[in-house]
Design a protein around this motif. Structure first.
Motif, PDB file in Angstrom:
ATOM      1  N   ALA A 270      23.124  44.200   3.568  1.00 56.60           N
ATOM      2  CA  ALA A 270      24.547  43.862   3.515  1.00 56.60           C
ATOM      3  C   ALA A 270      24.795  42.458   4.058  1.00 56.60           C
ATOM      4  CB  ALA A 270      25.361  44.899   4.291  1.00 56.60           C
ATOM      5  N   HIS A 271      24.099  42.095   5.122  1.00 58.16           N
ATOM      6  CA  HIS A 271      24.239  40.742   5.671  1.00 58.16           C
ATOM      7  C   HIS A 271      23.690  39.700   4.697  1.00 58.16           C
ATOM      8  CE1 HIS A 271      25.965  41.583   9.556  1.00 58.16           C
ATOM      9  NE2 HIS A 271      25.101  42.568   9.738  1.00 58.16           N
ATOM     10  N   ALA A 272      22.589  40.021   4.024  1.00 60.03           N
ATOM     11  CA  ALA A 272      22.039  39.082   3.038  1.00 60.03           C
ATOM     12  C   ALA A 272      23.024  38.884   1.888  1.00 60.03           C
ATOM     13  CB  ALA A 272      20.699  39.590   2.512  1.00 60.03           C
ATOM     14  N   PHE A 273      23.698  39.957   1.504  1.00 63.05           N
ATOM     15  CA  PHE A 273      24.756  39.873   0.489  1.00 63.05           C
ATOM     16  C   PHE A 273      25.882  38.962   0.968  1.00 63.05           C
ATOM     17  CE2 PHE A 273      29.076  41.554  -0.208  1.00 63.05           C
ATOM     18  CZ  PHE A 273      29.211  41.393  -1.580  1.00 63.05           C
ATOM     19  N   GLN A 274      26.350  39.238   2.175  1.00 59.04           N
ATOM     20  CA  GLN A 274      27.562  38.581   2.655  1.00 59.04           C
ATOM     21  C   GLN A 274      27.309  37.119   3.063  1.00 59.04           C
ATOM     22  OE1 GLN A 274      29.279  40.344   6.287  1.00 59.04           O
ATOM     23  NE2 GLN A 274      31.242  40.371   5.226  1.00 59.04           N
ATOM     24  N   ALA A 320      24.030  50.135   0.760  1.00 58.90           N
ATOM     25  CA  ALA A 320      23.917  49.033   1.730  1.00 58.90           C
ATOM     26  C   ALA A 320      25.287  48.411   1.998  1.00 58.90           C
ATOM     27  CB  ALA A 320      22.935  47.981   1.223  1.00 58.90           C
ATOM     28  N   LEU A 321      26.052  48.179   0.938  1.00 55.48           N
ATOM     29  CA  LEU A 321      27.362  47.530   1.105  1.00 55.48           C
ATOM     30  C   LEU A 321      28.287  48.389   1.962  1.00 55.48           C
ATOM     31  CD1 LEU A 321      28.105  45.980  -2.412  1.00 55.48           C
ATOM     32  CD2 LEU A 321      27.139  44.887  -0.383  1.00 55.48           C
ATOM     33  N   GLN A 322      28.115  49.707   1.869  1.00 55.18           N
ATOM     34  CA  GLN A 322      28.972  50.597   2.668  1.00 55.18           C
ATOM     35  C   GLN A 322      28.784  50.404   4.168  1.00 55.18           C
ATOM     36  OE1 GLN A 322      28.021  54.348   0.854  1.00 55.18           O
ATOM     37  NE2 GLN A 322      29.129  53.774  -1.002  1.00 55.18           N
ATOM     38  N   THR A 323      27.653  49.850   4.576  1.00 55.50           N
ATOM     39  CA  THR A 323      27.448  49.637   6.016  1.00 55.50           C
ATOM     40  C   THR A 323      28.314  48.494   6.542  1.00 55.50           C
ATOM     41  OG1 THR A 323      25.651  48.008   5.782  1.00 55.50           O
ATOM     42  CG2 THR A 323      25.020  50.332   5.796  1.00 55.50           C
ATOM     43  N   LEU A 324      28.881  47.681   5.641  1.00 57.44           N
ATOM     44  CA  LEU A 324      29.683  46.538   6.095  1.00 57.44           C
ATOM     45  C   LEU A 324      30.899  46.978   6.895  1.00 57.44           C
ATOM     46  CD1 LEU A 324      29.549  44.028   3.122  1.00 57.44           C
ATOM     47  CD2 LEU A 324      28.678  43.708   5.436  1.00 57.44           C
ATOM     48  N   GLY A 325      31.368  48.165   6.609  1.00 61.30           N
ATOM     49  CA  GLY A 325      32.471  48.697   7.400  1.00 61.30           C
ATOM     50  C   GLY A 325      32.136  48.754   8.886  1.00 61.30           C
ATOM     51  N   ASP A 326      30.858  48.976   9.193  1.00 67.44           N
ATOM     52  CA  ASP A 326      30.442  49.115  10.594  1.00 67.44           C
ATOM     53  C   ASP A 326      30.135  47.779  11.264  1.00 67.44           C
ATOM     54  OD1 ASP A 326      30.396  51.723   9.739  1.00 67.44           O
ATOM     55  OD2 ASP A 326      28.225  51.691   9.358  1.00 67.44           O
ATOM     56  N   THR A 327      29.743  46.777  10.455  1.00 71.36           N
ATOM     57  CA  THR A 327      29.142  45.598  11.084  1.00 71.36           C
ATOM     58  C   THR A 327      29.932  44.312  10.880  1.00 71.36           C
ATOM     59  OG1 THR A 327      27.844  45.177   9.091  1.00 71.36           O
ATOM     60  CG2 THR A 327      26.809  46.496  10.801  1.00 71.36           C
ATOM     61  N   SER A 328      30.897  44.320   9.947  1.00 66.29           N
ATOM     62  CA  SER A 328      31.558  43.033   9.674  1.00 66.29           C
ATOM     63  C   SER A 328      32.878  42.929  10.427  1.00 66.29           C
ATOM     64  CB  SER A 328      31.792  42.858   8.181  1.00 66.29           C
ATOM     65  OG  SER A 328      32.732  43.789   7.721  1.00 66.29           O
TER      66      SER A 328
ATOM     67  N   SER B 308      28.916  29.034  -9.578  1.00 67.31           N
ATOM     68  CA  SER B 308      29.547  28.059  -8.681  1.00 67.31           C
ATOM     69  C   SER B 308      29.782  28.582  -7.267  1.00 67.31           C
ATOM     70  CB  SER B 308      30.853  27.560  -9.286  1.00 67.31           C
ATOM     71  OG  SER B 308      31.710  28.639  -9.571  1.00 67.31           O
ATOM     72  N   GLY B 309      29.824  29.920  -7.096  1.00 67.80           N
ATOM     73  CA  GLY B 309      30.040  30.464  -5.764  1.00 67.80           C
ATOM     74  C   GLY B 309      29.720  31.945  -5.687  1.00 67.80           C
ATOM     75  N   GLY B 310      29.551  32.427  -4.458  1.00 69.17           N
ATOM     76  CA  GLY B 310      29.201  33.834  -4.246  1.00 69.17           C
ATOM     77  C   GLY B 310      30.052  34.509  -3.186  1.00 69.17           C
ATOM     78  N   ASN B 311      31.241  33.946  -2.932  1.00 73.09           N
ATOM     79  CA  ASN B 311      32.073  34.509  -1.872  1.00 73.09           C
ATOM     80  C   ASN B 311      32.960  35.633  -2.399  1.00 73.09           C
ATOM     81  OD1 ASN B 311      31.091  32.899   0.304  1.00 73.09           O
ATOM     82  ND2 ASN B 311      32.136  31.156  -0.607  1.00 73.09           N
ATOM     83  N   VAL B 312      32.370  36.802  -2.450  1.00 73.28           N
ATOM     84  CA  VAL B 312      33.037  37.977  -3.011  1.00 73.28           C
ATOM     85  C   VAL B 312      32.943  39.099  -1.989  1.00 73.28           C
ATOM     86  CG1 VAL B 312      30.857  38.575  -4.175  1.00 73.28           C
ATOM     87  CG2 VAL B 312      32.969  39.613  -4.961  1.00 73.28           C
ATOM     88  N   ASP B 313      33.972  39.917  -1.895  1.00 70.29           N
ATOM     89  CA  ASP B 313      33.885  41.022  -0.937  1.00 70.29           C
ATOM     90  C   ASP B 313      33.226  42.237  -1.595  1.00 70.29           C
ATOM     91  OD1 ASP B 313      35.888  42.112  -2.491  1.00 70.29           O
ATOM     92  OD2 ASP B 313      37.478  41.707  -1.043  1.00 70.29           O
ATOM     93  N   ALA B 314      32.834  43.175  -0.739  1.00 68.34           N
ATOM     94  CA  ALA B 314      32.047  44.313  -1.215  1.00 68.34           C
ATOM     95  C   ALA B 314      32.780  45.145  -2.278  1.00 68.34           C
ATOM     96  CB  ALA B 314      31.605  45.177  -0.031  1.00 68.34           C
TER      97      ALA B 314
END
Lengths: 328, 328
Positions: A270-274, A320-328, B308-314
């Motif tokens: 999730a962090h690599a995604f974000q 994995a993305l669902q964990t963002l609720g806990d860590t972001s 051009s960018g990757g700033n997208v939310d989950a």
């Protein structure tokens, strides 16, 4: 013998074929880790993992006559994709023995690269080794092992040569180098390359809980095996034991192993995604997970981590993305 | 004046700061498109979009005394992140005027980079221009416009210099170059760079349905505006009209624009996930979407596209992944 000369020769053969993946970073990751993190994203390598390096190295090392007869591998995963693309590019027939219940997408992808897939029925007790040996003998194919194979280790080591160069460009000469570790091909290749070109970068393998054979083997000084061979989302790095060729290299060059949980890996994905805009597979995120969440076991100010692969399906990525609720 | 000399000077200033993003490809994408597709992933750039190039170029072009007073921008998006990081790195105070209802994460990220965020209340009729002008005058800040600003265009153009070099390394001298286009800063910068260094690469802007101001302006030969300014998931490339500086450049160098739907962009994001292991935001996937799904409007054998960018939310990314059921 696996050594730096073999790696440099592989690098020559791979020039213009392998991607020189960048070295990425994010101030947000540094903040979580409390130290500088640099990420080597081999998920951006051809076929989505570092395995293309070893596959291309092994296939290109064969003499033309042997290569023309073809290659064979036992794999439904990243090793198959890497060898399949390399073989296809070099005009070598390629045969892969896969379980009939492997994901359809993996079978389809391997076939799409021009390879032949032979399925065996695990449930019916068919032996992939017998099937493979029969095919190998019949067609005079060369077996490409996934890690215990000097030319494969040499190919994976080319990633280490790049890391050494890229770290030097950044003025980094001391760091811990965390590598996602299965059978140890990637880890031992990188260790050999860094020993030669960047001896201040100390390699440490990272493994999933329950599959920490390398960590335990490094601790005991002899090859230890895992109880199971499946049952962890880090499928790309589940292996029974370190290899006969890889273990002596690991033993000589590596610091202690680190062990991460499945949840650590999902959160690292999730962090690599974000923060990095990268798609990592669970096993491919193991080293990043160790850097982010197990910093108490690290000592260097700078940690370099591999993201070894990105071949993950959408449902697992959503987990994995669902964990963002806990860590972001 | 925006010209190639300004771009080359920006490239000198950005050296060692900007990431040289790779040029990626996948045989699976080529097959869908029926032609060769090369992808320039600026989602891997610092702050997750090409905007860091322009931000760093503009901030570094200021004389030290002006820079020390600080910069200001009206943005809650990628431009803010790019300018904020550049200003922070160069020790310049940075102020961003953002709507109070902007996503908390964007506000937090901008503050985390060391910038000051001043919120205004859209609903209460507060004018961001008045607020910004007052702050600018009071503190003697320099306004950094998102696209209609020569040094910003020059910074974005450095991406074009890289593309010209990378295409030449691959032996590619003729191609269509599709660029995700908002106000035209990225597109005009790339067009100027390619005109100088790779004139066989023909730039074409790609826009979202309903926000095809550049496409219509190129067709009519004069600046056309969009009816709305919001209401499309491609938020990063929604602008009212091409810029006064960018449009003459676009008019001089670009081929006809292409227009993609929201669904095209979501599907392209899913393909970038699956085949390139990249996280693209909806607007950042517009050019890839055009290459994959609007090939009837293309003529070259090779198409190069920007992500051009990757700033997208989950949640938005999950929407994109859900399209895989239809296309994989």
């Amino acid at each position: 013998m696996s050594d730096i000369a073999l790696i440099r020769a592989a690098a020559e053969r791979l020039k213009g074929h392998v991607r020189r993946t960048p070295l990425l970073s994010s101030p947000f990751l540094d903040e979580i880790a409390g130290r500088r993190i640099l990420v080597k994203p081999e998920c951006l390598q051809h076929t989505g993992s570092f395995k293309y390096r070893g596959g291309r190295s092994a296939v290109s090392a064969l003499d033309p006559e042997t290569r023309a007869k073809g290659v064979i591998a036992f794999s439904s995963g990243n090793h198959a994709q890497g060898v399949a693309l390399a073989a296809c590019q070099m005009g070598a027939p390629a045969v892969f023995i896969m379980p009939a219940d492997a994901p359809q997408l993996k079978i389809a992808n391997t076939r799409a690269l021009g390879a032949e897939v032979v399925l065996y029925d695990r449930a019916a007790g068919e032996s992939r080794e017998e099937l493979g040996e029969a095919l190998q003998a019949e067609r005079d194919l060369t077996l490409i092992r996934p890690y215990d194979e000097p030319q494969v280790i040499a190919g994976q080591g080319t990633c280490g040569l790049e890391i050494a160069e890229q770290a030097a460009e950044l003025g980094i000469h001391e760091a811990e180098m965390l590598v996602c570790c299965g059978g140890g091909g990637f880890t031992s290749g990188i260790a050999l390359a860094l020993e030669a070109d960047a001896p201040g970068l100390k390699v440490r393998p990272v493994e999933p809980e329950g599959f920490d054979d390398v960590t335990r083997s490094l601790a005991s000084g002899r090859i230890e095996t895992n109880a199971g061979v499946s049952g962890n989302i880090c499928d790309a790095i589940l292996t029974p034991a370190p290899g006969k060729i890889t273990f002596p290299i690991l033993k000589r060059f590596c610091g202690p192993g680190l062990v991460v949980s499945e949840d650590d890996c999902l959160r690292a994905m999730a962090h690599a995604f974000q923060r990095l805009k990268l798609v990592a597979e669970p096993g491919g995120a193991a080293a990043l997970a160790a850097a982010l969440f197990h910093g108490d076991q690290l000592s260097a100010d700078t940690v370099i981590v591999t993201i070894s692969g990105g071949n993950v399906d959408a449902p697992m990525f959503q987990r994995a993305l669902q964990t963002l609720g806990d860590t972001s």
